[in-house]
Scaffold this active site. Structure first.
Site, short mmCIF file in Angstrom:
data_model
loop_
_atom_site.label_atom_id
_atom_site.label_comp_id
_atom_site.label_asym_id
_atom_site.label_seq_id
_atom_site.Cartn_x
_atom_site.Cartn_y
_atom_site.Cartn_z
N GLY A 543 -9.31 53.25 63.03
CA GLY A 543 -8.44 53.61 62.08
C GLY A 543 -8.06 52.70 61.44
O GLY A 543 -7.70 52.16 60.54
N ARG A 544 -6.78 54.05 60.65
CA ARG A 544 -5.80 53.26 59.45
C ARG A 544 -4.51 53.81 59.47
O ARG A 544 -4.45 54.56 59.01
CB ARG A 544 -6.55 53.29 58.08
CG ARG A 544 -7.82 52.81 57.16
CD ARG A 544 -8.44 54.23 56.22
NE ARG A 544 -9.40 54.16 56.22
CZ ARG A 544 -10.88 53.31 55.39
NH1 ARG A 544 -9.93 51.94 54.76
NH2 ARG A 544 -11.53 53.43 55.56
N ASP A 668 8.82 55.16 65.71
CA ASP A 668 7.85 55.69 64.69
C ASP A 668 6.68 56.58 66.08
O ASP A 668 5.45 56.12 66.00
CB ASP A 668 7.25 54.75 64.30
CG ASP A 668 6.44 55.71 63.41
OD1 ASP A 668 6.35 56.93 63.42
OD2 ASP A 668 5.05 55.09 62.38
#
Ligand SMILES: *[C@@H]1O[C@H](CO)[C@@H](O)[C@H](O)[C@H]1NC(C)=O
Ligand SMILES: *[C@@H]1O[C@H](CO)[C@@H](O)[C@H](O)[C@H]1NC(C)=O
Ligand SMILES: *[C@@H]1O[C@H](CO)[C@@H](O)[C@H](O)[C@H]1NC(C)=O
Ligand SMILES: *[C@@H]1O[C@H](CO)[C@@H](O)[C@H](O)[C@H]1NC(C)=O
Ligand SMILES: *[C@@H]1O[C@H](CO)[C@@H](O)[C@H](O)[C@H]1NC(C)=O
Ligand SMILES: *[C@@H]1O[C@H](CO)[C@@H](O)[C@H](O)[C@H]1NC(C)=O
Ligand SMILES: *[C@@H]1O[C@H](CO)[C@@H](O)[C@H](O)[C@H]1NC(C)=O
Ligand SMILES: *[C@@H]1O[C@H](CO)[C@@H](O)[C@H](O)[C@H]1NC(C)=O
Ligand SMILES: *[C@@H]1O[C@H](CO)[C@@H](O)[C@H](O)[C@H]1NC(C)=O
Ligand SMILES: *[C@@H]1O[C@H](CO)[C@@H](O)[C@H](O)[C@H]1NC(C)=O
Ligand SMILES: *[C@@H]1O[C@H](CO)[C@@H](O)[C@H](O)[C@H]1NC(C)=O
Length: 854
Positions: A543-544, A668
């Protein structure tokens, strides 16, 4: 003078001489008895004790004493057994106390009723030699000190009724029922008996068997023996710990009352039970029964509700996959651990030990589960099966020949059991391991895939098996199988290993730059990480994220890892930002460890590289499972899974917020930072934005705003003011996503719906809206709607506009716990299945290596 009794006796002289002795004895005893009782029983006066009320004599010998319900107190004289002609003793429902009188050697005694008194103990041997005894009734003597069922009762071979209910009995039921050829009623309810039903119940003449409501851990083991107790009419076994299936009772044709509720019975209810001719009353609730809901004829009163593991709520057949797997479980005697997990009608839902792809069962892994019994031929009906692990159990019998019909089969491991018979011939595609089964006959020339390894009982050994037939796999298949096998093993490990091992730290510390070399090629850790990620190749990307790309890799020892490569360059502003996140994360993660926070295994710094190494979370992110399950070929998350995930995340965040030394704010929280295990347990990841919070909750820190739109609390977005309530807001947003299956920000829908929090808070005003807003992929039955409302409401509180209106995470956890417990009332889910990242990881890893065959 001639005694009428002795006239008929041939040995008159002997009789006369005995008589003189014992007449005196009975008189002495009876006057002692009269003295001992308070008040003196009415009509007990004068020297002619044979005329006393309730006393019967034969030739001046007492044969019967009957003093029921006279409110008598006192302690009976211990030598009651001097009344050697006594046939009947009825002293029930008084308040007699002290030790129980000895009855030993009263060979004429037939009936004894001593129920409902206040005796304190039963002397050893007091039931010896009662060769005529037919009835012994001693219920409700709650003050008796604990005693065991007296073994000397076996001398009473005419015993027809033994009633010792509620008398503080402990220990097991002795296996002596072969001695009681006439026994009809056995009542031992409300004691503290343990152990199994005795084998000698088989063939007995017992009609009424009351063993219900044992007070301690209860009676256990199987109830198979009932099938051979063909005279049974009433069976009360409720509130014990009996396990295994209900046997075929079709020979118990008189059975009218069968109470089995509140045990741990498993398996499919035998159809013969539903056609028992005399059955009137049956209870099966509070067990772990499987298969279709039984249906009983008219006139039968039955109780089935409460916990059971039936495949459906209504009457009707199970899914064919369920039926097949239940046949499989039957081979193993329906073990409890399968019954508790294999519930409902969808094996591909969240059944343990079963892995599916597109609704097809492709892997069954029951390695090392202490299974006994046999391998069911029903496995051959799982036509999509690719991997079957049954190694490390204690299975007997043969390997079903039908296995050769499983065309997809690739791995069959039956090593380390006690199998016998012939080994079927498998195609060379099948990796077959049958080591450690001394009785197996290998009819030479077994399939090419057979591994003649010397099983150790552990997971297959990588070096031993590597390369044996891996080349025959297509590479896509390899990836699939590796993934599934790893997932599977991790699930198994998660669920059943409870060892608390020390976390195995991967030793990748800060890479040292070797003087004199310009590059990084000498820094060993970097090399390792480059190698395992194929030099950070595209196909290793998991993933990024905002600050870097995450790669997967596998260390030499098999540990699977996720490597985050921070975007970093000294000169760029973005780079220095990445640097901050890098340090924030290391500083934070080296301080804390929690089972709902993803673990940092190590890190590596170099001139141009900043790498973080995490534990690998095989099921990826919540985003994938919540929003992109179709694209990924996943089954949509069930409501139960969603609530469990929510609780996991809440616990992780609660931990962050409440650390004693220093509390942290994640800042986050969102589905792409929530990672999932193979059993869909969640961990919070990505601590790049973590901030240490002021210790006073009312305080806040002002920071540069960072985070993700859609999840950001209004006061934070507006002012940068950050408190723990920022995470609560984000968590509330995630809850809304779990309920609706919609993303926090969605530009593909009309504007008034695009901001999930605003929209959801609007519709929340009317609870009826909620059911329309729930994720379409959820299967709404009544049970879950209640739970959805609660979560929706909680989501509303968490996203309150003012931080002080939002609950803290501790409260959130408290709201979610009962919702999760609704499904797992008995098991403390939270404590189970966690410590995966210890040596068990190796177990999972070597599997994947074998299967990749490289
Ligand atoms: C009962 O009888 C047996 C033999 O008949 C004798 O050995 C034993 O002592 C007797 N027990 C009592 C308590 O009298
Ligand atoms: C039974 O005996 C106990 C003492 O052993 C006494 O406290 C209790 O009151 C008695 N109960 C009755 C009903 O007599
Ligand atoms: C049952 O018996 C066991 C020991 O045999 C004891 O530890 C336990 O406390 C008893 N339970 C009850 C409810 O009396
Ligand atoms: C019922 O009894 C018959 C005759 O004894 C026996 O053959 C049969 O196996 C029994 N059935 C069960 C279910 O035990
Ligand atoms: C069936 O058993 C239950 C529990 O023992 C009892 O309450 C009920 O009255 C019984 N019903 C009949 C018809 O015997
Ligand atoms: C198997 O049984 C042993 C001993 O009874 C126990 O220690 C072990 O935990 C069991 N293993 C599993 C997987 O249930
Ligand atoms: C396989 O399934 C069929 C039909 O569902 C059933 O008739 C058959 O008995 C099953 N075979 C085994 C071995 O269980
Ligand atoms: C395998 O399948 C074939 C055809 O489907 C069937 O005839 C045969 O009996 C099966 N073999 C076994 C051992 O079940
Ligand atoms: C293995 O099975 C045989 C019967 O097939 C049995 O006699 C033997 O005791 C079993 N061995 C073990 C270790 O369970
Ligand atoms: C297999 O393992 C046992 C001990 O687990 C060992 O005694 C035996 O020699 C081994 N056999 C082979 C062929 O390696
Ligand atoms: C695997 O096999 C190798 C060599 O045969 C041996 O050194 C190693 O200890 C084995 N590992 C396990 C877990 O059995």
């Amino acid at each position: 003078m001639a005694d009428p009794y002795c006239v008929f006796n041939s040995e008159v002289l002997l009789c006369l001489s005995l008589l003189c002795a014992v007449i005196a004895d009975d008189a002495a005893f009876m006057s002692k008895l009269a003295e001992a009782l308070t008040p003196t029983p009415s009509g007990w006066s004068g020297s002619s004790f044979c005329d006393w009320q309730g006393v019967k004599c034969n030739a001046n010998r007492v044969t019967s004493i009957s003093l029921a319900s006279q409110e008598l107190t006192g302690t009976l004289p211990t030598n009651l057994n001097s009344l050697s002609q006594l046939t009947s003793l009825s002293l029930q429902d008084n308040a007699l106390s002290g030790p129980f009188p000895s009855l030993s050697n009263l060979s004429m005694l037939q009936t004894v009723f001593l129920d409902g008194n206040n005796f304190t103990s039963v002397p050893e041997g007091c039931f010896q030699g009662l060769t005529s005894l037919q009835t012994l009734s001693l219920t409700d003597s709650v003050n008796l000190s604990p005693w065991t069922i007296p073994s000397e009762l076996t001398q009473s071979s005419n015993l027809a009724k033994l009633d010792l209910g509620n008398t503080n009995l402990v220990g097991s039921i002795p296996d002596v029922f072969g001695s009681f050829v006439s026994l009809q009623e056995l009542r031992l309810s409300y004691n503290n008996l343990t152990g199994a039903l005795p084998k000698s119940f088989a063939g007995s003449s017992i009609t009424n068997l009351w063993l219900n409501n044992q007070k301690g851990s209860g009676l256990s083991g199987s109830i198979d023996v009932l099938s051979e107790m063909i005279h049974l009419s009433q069976v009360w076994l409720q509130k014990n710990q009996f396990t295994g299936p209900i046997p075929d009772l079709s020979n118990c044709t008189s059975l009218f009352d069968l109470q089995l509720r509140d045990n741990r019975l498993t398996g499919v209810v035998p159809p013969s039970l539903m056609s028992l001719p005399s059955l009137q009353n049956i209870s099966l609730d509070m067990n772990v029964l499987q298969g279709p809901v039984p249906s009983f004829g008219e006139g039968v009163q039955f109780a089935l509700d409460g916990t059971n593991s039936f495949c459906r709520k209504d009457v009707g057949p199970c899914d064919v996959r369920v039926t097949t797997l239940l046949d499989v479980a039957k081979g193993f005697g329906y073990p409890l651990k399968l019954a508790t997990s294999w519930t409902g009608n969808d094996p591909c839902g969240d059944w343990s030990f079963v892995v599916c792809a597109e609704g097809k069962i492709i892997t069954v892994n029951l390695a090392k589960q202490n299974l006994t019994g046999t391998i069911s031929p029903a496995f051959a009906n799982l036509t999509d099966l690719r991997n079957l692990y049954l190694n490390g159990n204690n299975l007997e019998g043969s390997i079903p020949g039908g296995f050769t019909n499983l065309t997809e089969l690739e791995v069959l491991d039956v090593s380390n059991n006690n199998l016998s018979g012939d080994v079927p011939k498998f195609s060379s595609k099948v990796k077959f391991n049958a080591a450690g089964n001394d009785l197996l006959v290998r009819s030479g020339g077994s399939g090419g895939g057979t591994t003649p390894s010397n099983g150790s009982g552990d997971a297959p050994n990588k070096s031993r098996n590597a390369g044996s037939s891996g080349s025959s796999f297509s590479s896509a298949l390899i990836v699939g199988i590796v993934f599934i096998a790893v997932c599977f093993v991790v699930v198994v490990v998660l669920i059943f290993k409870k060892r608390h091992g020390k976390f195995r730290r991967v030793n990748i510390q800060k890479g040292r730059r070797v003087q004199g070399f310009e590059g990084e090629r000498d820094t060993i850790p970097i090399q390792v990480l480059r190698r395992v990620t194929n030099d950070f190749s595209e196909d290793k990307i998991l993933g990024r994220g905002g600050f870097g790309v995450v790669y997967k890799g596998e260390l030499n020892d098999g540990t699977r890892i996720a490597v985050k490569r921070m975007q970093y360059s000294r000169s760029s502003a973005m780079g220095s930002m990445g640097m901050n996140e890098f340090h924030a994360e290391i500083t934070f993660l080296s301080k804390v460890r929690h089972r709902h926070l993803v673990a940092l295994l190590g890190y590596c710094t170099d001139d141009n590289e900043r790498l973080l190494v995490y534990e690998f979370m095989p099921q990826g992110t919540l985003t994938q499972h919540l929003f992109y399950w179709r694209e990924n070929g996943y089954v949509p998350l069930s409501w139960k899974q969603r609530v469990v995930i929510a609780l996991d995340v809440a616990r992780g965040v609660e931990y962050l917020h409440s650390l004693a030394q220093q509390s942290f704010i994640h800042r986050d929280l969102k589905p792409s930072n929530i990672l999932l295990d193979d059993d869909m347990r969640a961990k919070v990841a990505d601590f790049g934005l973590i901030k240490s919070a002021p210790n006073d909750v009312n305080d806040s820190v002002w920071t540069r705003v960072a985070g993700t739109f859609g999840y950001m609390a209004p006061e934070y977005a507006a002012t940068g003011r950050v408190t723990t309530k920022v995470d609560v807001y984000a968590f509330g947003t995630v809850l809304m996503e779990l309920v609706t299956g919609r993303k926090a920000l969605d530009n593909t829908v009309p504007e008034e719906m695009s901001h999930l929090v605003s929209w959801f808070r609007r519709i929340l005003h009317n609870m009826e809206n909620i059911s329309m807003a729930t994720d379409q992929s959820l299967n709404l039955d009544e049970g879950i709607m209640e739970s959805i409302y609660k979560v929706a409401e909680l989501a509303g509180h968490c996203t309150a506009p003012e931080p002080h209106q939002r609950p803290d995470m501790g409260h959130v956890v408290n709201v979610l716990v009962p919702l999760v417990q609704q499904w797992n009332p008995t098991c403390t889910h939270e404590e189970e299945g966690y410590d995966l990242i210890n040596e068990n990881t190796y177990y999972a890893m070597s599997f994947s290596e074998i299967l990749s065959g490289r």
